[in-house]
Design a protein around this motif. Structure first.
Motif, mmCIF file in Angstrom:
data_model
loop_
_atom_site.group_PDB
_atom_site.id
_atom_site.type_symbol
_atom_site.label_atom_id
_atom_site.label_comp_id
_atom_site.label_asym_id
_atom_site.label_seq_id
_atom_site.Cartn_x
_atom_site.Cartn_y
_atom_site.Cartn_z
ATOM 1 N N GLY A 193 10.407 1.421 -0.400
ATOM 2 C CA GLY A 193 9.801 1.420 -1.720
ATOM 3 C C GLY A 193 10.580 0.584 -2.709
ATOM 4 N N ASP A 194 10.060 0.497 -3.919
ATOM 5 C CA ASP A 194 10.721 -0.292 -4.960
ATOM 6 C C ASP A 194 12.089 0.268 -5.326
ATOM 7 N N ASP A 195 12.311 1.552 -5.025
ATOM 8 C CA ASP A 195 13.583 2.197 -5.352
ATOM 9 C C ASP A 195 14.610 2.082 -4.230
ATOM 10 N N GLY A 196 14.269 1.358 -3.160
ATOM 11 C CA GLY A 196 15.202 1.176 -2.061
ATOM 12 C C GLY A 196 15.172 2.270 -1.022
ATOM 13 N N LYS A 197 14.320 3.275 -1.200
ATOM 14 C CA LYS A 197 14.205 4.369 -0.241
ATOM 15 C C LYS A 197 13.051 4.098 0.723
ATOM 16 N N GLN A 198 13.104 4.771 1.882
ATOM 17 C CA GLN A 198 12.056 4.565 2.876
ATOM 18 C C GLN A 198 10.986 5.654 2.761
ATOM 19 N N TYR A 199 9.738 5.219 2.860
ATOM 20 C CA TYR A 199 8.596 6.134 2.725
ATOM 21 C C TYR A 199 7.591 5.990 3.865
ATOM 22 N N PHE A 200 7.955 5.289 4.917
ATOM 23 C CA PHE A 200 6.989 4.932 5.954
ATOM 24 C C PHE A 200 7.720 4.737 7.276
ATOM 25 N N VAL A 201 7.045 5.069 8.382
ATOM 26 C CA VAL A 201 7.546 4.681 9.699
ATOM 27 C C VAL A 201 6.455 3.864 10.392
ATOM 28 N N PRO A 202 6.808 2.730 10.998
ATOM 29 C CA PRO A 202 5.812 1.898 11.667
ATOM 30 C C PRO A 202 5.550 2.366 13.081
ATOM 31 N N GLN A 203 4.330 2.196 13.550
ATOM 32 C CA GLN A 203 4.026 2.496 14.937
ATOM 33 C C GLN A 203 3.607 1.247 15.709
ATOM 34 N N SER A 204 2.733 0.434 15.130
ATOM 35 C CA SER A 204 2.234 -0.719 15.870
ATOM 36 C C SER A 204 1.739 -1.798 14.928
ATOM 37 N N TYR A 205 1.490 -2.947 15.499
ATOM 38 C CA TYR A 205 0.921 -4.051 14.741
ATOM 39 C C TYR A 205 -0.004 -4.839 15.659
ATOM 40 N N TYR A 206 -0.814 -5.691 15.071
ATOM 41 C CA TYR A 206 -1.769 -6.470 15.854
ATOM 42 C C TYR A 206 -2.178 -7.697 15.054
ATOM 43 N N PRO A 207 -2.501 -8.786 15.723
ATOM 44 C CA PRO A 207 -2.924 -9.987 15.000
ATOM 45 C C PRO A 207 -4.421 -10.062 14.780
ATOM 46 N N ARG A 226 0.829 -1.206 0.000
ATOM 47 C CA ARG A 226 0.000 0.000 0.000
ATOM 48 C C ARG A 226 0.864 1.257 0.000
ATOM 49 N N MET A 227 1.952 1.223 0.722
ATOM 50 C CA MET A 227 2.873 2.357 0.727
ATOM 51 C C MET A 227 3.647 2.422 -0.592
ATOM 52 N N ARG A 228 4.152 1.272 -1.060
ATOM 53 C CA ARG A 228 4.948 1.253 -2.294
ATOM 54 C C ARG A 228 4.124 1.708 -3.496
ATOM 55 N N PHE A 229 2.837 1.378 -3.473
ATOM 56 C CA PHE A 229 1.939 1.755 -4.567
ATOM 57 C C PHE A 229 1.967 3.268 -4.794
ATOM 58 N N PHE A 230 1.906 4.051 -3.704
ATOM 59 C CA PHE A 230 1.897 5.502 -3.813
ATOM 60 C C PHE A 230 3.302 6.080 -3.958
ATOM 61 N N ALA A 231 4.294 5.436 -3.369
ATOM 62 C CA ALA A 231 5.673 5.899 -3.521
ATOM 63 C C ALA A 231 6.091 5.836 -4.986
ATOM 64 N N LYS A 232 5.719 4.767 -5.653
ATOM 65 C CA LYS A 232 6.061 4.579 -7.067
ATOM 66 C C LYS A 232 5.433 5.663 -7.930
ATOM 67 N N ARG A 233 4.320 6.203 -7.481
ATOM 68 C CA ARG A 233 3.609 7.237 -8.240
ATOM 69 C C ARG A 233 3.947 8.652 -7.777
ATOM 70 N N GLY A 234 4.928 8.765 -6.878
ATOM 71 C CA GLY A 234 5.375 10.077 -6.428
ATOM 72 C C GLY A 234 4.392 10.802 -5.546
ATOM 73 N N LEU A 235 3.520 10.068 -4.847
ATOM 74 C CA LEU A 235 2.484 10.697 -4.037
ATOM 75 C C LEU A 235 2.813 10.728 -2.547
ATOM 76 N N VAL A 236 3.900 10.073 -2.148
ATOM 77 C CA VAL A 236 4.377 10.163 -0.769
ATOM 78 C C VAL A 236 5.856 10.540 -0.798
ATOM 79 N N GLY A 237 6.338 11.127 0.302
ATOM 80 C CA GLY A 237 7.686 11.673 0.324
ATOM 81 C C GLY A 237 8.739 10.704 0.839
ATOM 82 N N ASP A 238 9.935 10.875 0.321
ATOM 83 C CA ASP A 238 11.105 10.105 0.751
ATOM 84 C C ASP A 238 11.504 10.545 2.162
ATOM 85 N N ILE A 239 11.528 9.598 3.101
ATOM 86 C CA ILE A 239 11.945 9.921 4.474
ATOM 87 C C ILE A 239 13.121 9.034 4.898
#
Length: 428
Positions: free
Chosen positions: A141-155, A109-122
């Protein structure tokens, strides 16, 4: 707990939703934010949240308060939109005037928008102290750059009330046959065996995910989500056959019910169990939460076992052109920090921090059990609508699954339709 996340095989898949009617951008050019000193980060940072009145919303409100207290000169404008509206309109939101920082999901979901230039490189926000490399992979992302920071997860798991099960002498099943036997007993005891709702379209995806992973294995499931293989195959037909067999144990009229309403039937002791994420706990009064327990969906095929689960990662992205880039990056780094996890943990909410340095001393029994469940899983999926293409999940799978719930006897024609539409979507 700290070692659990390092052992996990975190998935790189998750799909954004298809474009639908426009969502008004949470932060716009005339919302009072204005351009700020992008070098120092001082001034206002707008923060778009896809939650209102939920456990996630409480976490984000607590994080904003704590962040502002630690960062004099930076104010955060939190803009909350209800979950479904935010997700169903995310394309238009990102192509309009989005907030500096916004809630989103790891993987595809993140890579989808990163590839389209809709989220920023962080990328310069990383590495994040206490956040494992497996999370970094899911944030790349597909380009090897990071576009997301994780906060939590759950099962996702099967939840139940301990007091009800103790009173009735129920025990967690380890096979699908034991699950059916238990469901029959619950029916005889006057309970709805499985609480169920699919008014919003996505909850049924969790049922399909777990059945597919239990019957065909994790890799088959991930490949199917990627457009490989056929929905008309014998393997997928077997999943729908199994689903049709257990569907009568589920709460009827599910297409007119929200997950919250289904969770309330469990809370009110009208239903015996419920397959959902730990956010289900939000529908229980604080005094009743210690009465909630969970177990993983049982094995269907002994050769495959029950070592794969859905455990989505939630976190945040930066818009492609934030008004306050430096401030946005400071907020993102904070949101992934142990401090943010501590602020959230004081609320007693049921999620597990992505940061291994987070203070877990105040974790509830359900959080500890969740961490154990995820830590023992060999394979982790992100959830169907995060593991496949956005247009496929939203426009094909949701109506198809709802049609199956209405008419389980029409599985063959439904699968034929899914496969036909899939071929027109997975073409790039």
């Amino acid at each position: 707990m700290n070692n659990h996340i390092n052992r996990r095989s975190l998935l790189l898949g998750a799909a954004a939703v298809a474009a639908t009617p426009a969502l008004a951008a949470c932060g716009s050019d005339d919302d009072g934010g204005g351009a700020t000193d992008s070098g120092s980060g001082q001034g206002e940072v707008t923060f778009g949240s896809n939650e209102v009145g939920s456990t996630f919303a409480k976490q984000r409100q607590a994080a904003v308060t704590d962040f502002q207290g630690k960062n004099a000169g930076i104010t955060v404008k939190l803009n909350e939109i209800d979950h479904n509206t935010f997700q169903e309109n995310i394309n238009n939101y990102l192509q309009g005037s989005p907030d500096d920082v916004f809630s989103w999901f790891a993987g595809y979901r993140m890579r989808f928008f990163a590839k389209r230039g809709l989220v920023g490189d962080i990328s310069d926000v990383w590495p994040l102290d206490g956040v494992a490399d497996s999370f970094k992979t899911a944030s790349t992302g597909d380009d090897g750059k990071q576009y997301f920071v994780p906060q939590s997860y759950y099962p996702w798991a099967i939840f139940y009330r301990k007091s009800v099960w103790q009173e009735r002498g129920y025990t967690p099943p380890t096979t699908i046959n034991e699950l059916a036997t238990l469901a029959d007993k619950m029916k005889g005891d006057g309970l709805v065996p499985v609480a169920f709702a699919d008014k919003d379209g996505w909850p049924a995806m969790g049922t399909f995910d777990i059945l597919n992973m239990r019957i065909n294995g994790y890799q088959f499931h991930i490949d199917l989500m990627a457009g490989k293989g056929s929905w008309e195959s014998a393997e997928v037909k077997k999943v729908f056959d199994a689903w049709a067999q257990i569907l009568p144990y589920h709460q009827p009229d599910s297409l007119g019910r929200t997950w919250q309403e289904a969770a309330q039937s469990l809370q009110q002791k009208k239903a015996g169990m419920y397959l959902l994420g730990t956010f289900l706990i939000d529908q229980f009064p604080q005094a009743e939460r210690e009465d909630v327990d969970l177990f993983t969906f049982p094995a269907v095929d002994p050769a495959i076992g029950a070592d794969a689960i859905d455990a989505p990662i939630d976190g945040f992205c930066m818009s492609a052109k934030p008004k306050n880039k430096a401030g946005a990056k400071k907020l993102l780094a904070y949101l992934a920090s142990p401090d943010a996890a501590t602020a959230a943990s004081k609320l007693g909410e049921p999620f597990i921090s992505s940061n291994t340095k987070a203070d877990t001393s105040s974790y509830t029994a359900i959080q500890k059990k969740s961490a154990e469940l995820v830590g023992s899983a060999k394979n982790i999926a992100q959830f169907l609508d995060r593991d496949t293409r956005p247009d496929f999940a939203s426009t094909v799978i949701i109506p198809a699954f709802q049609e199956f719930i209405r008419k389980p006897g029409d599985a063959a024609s439904i699968l034929k339709s899914i496969e036909s539409q899939k071929k027109t979507i997975f073409i790039d």
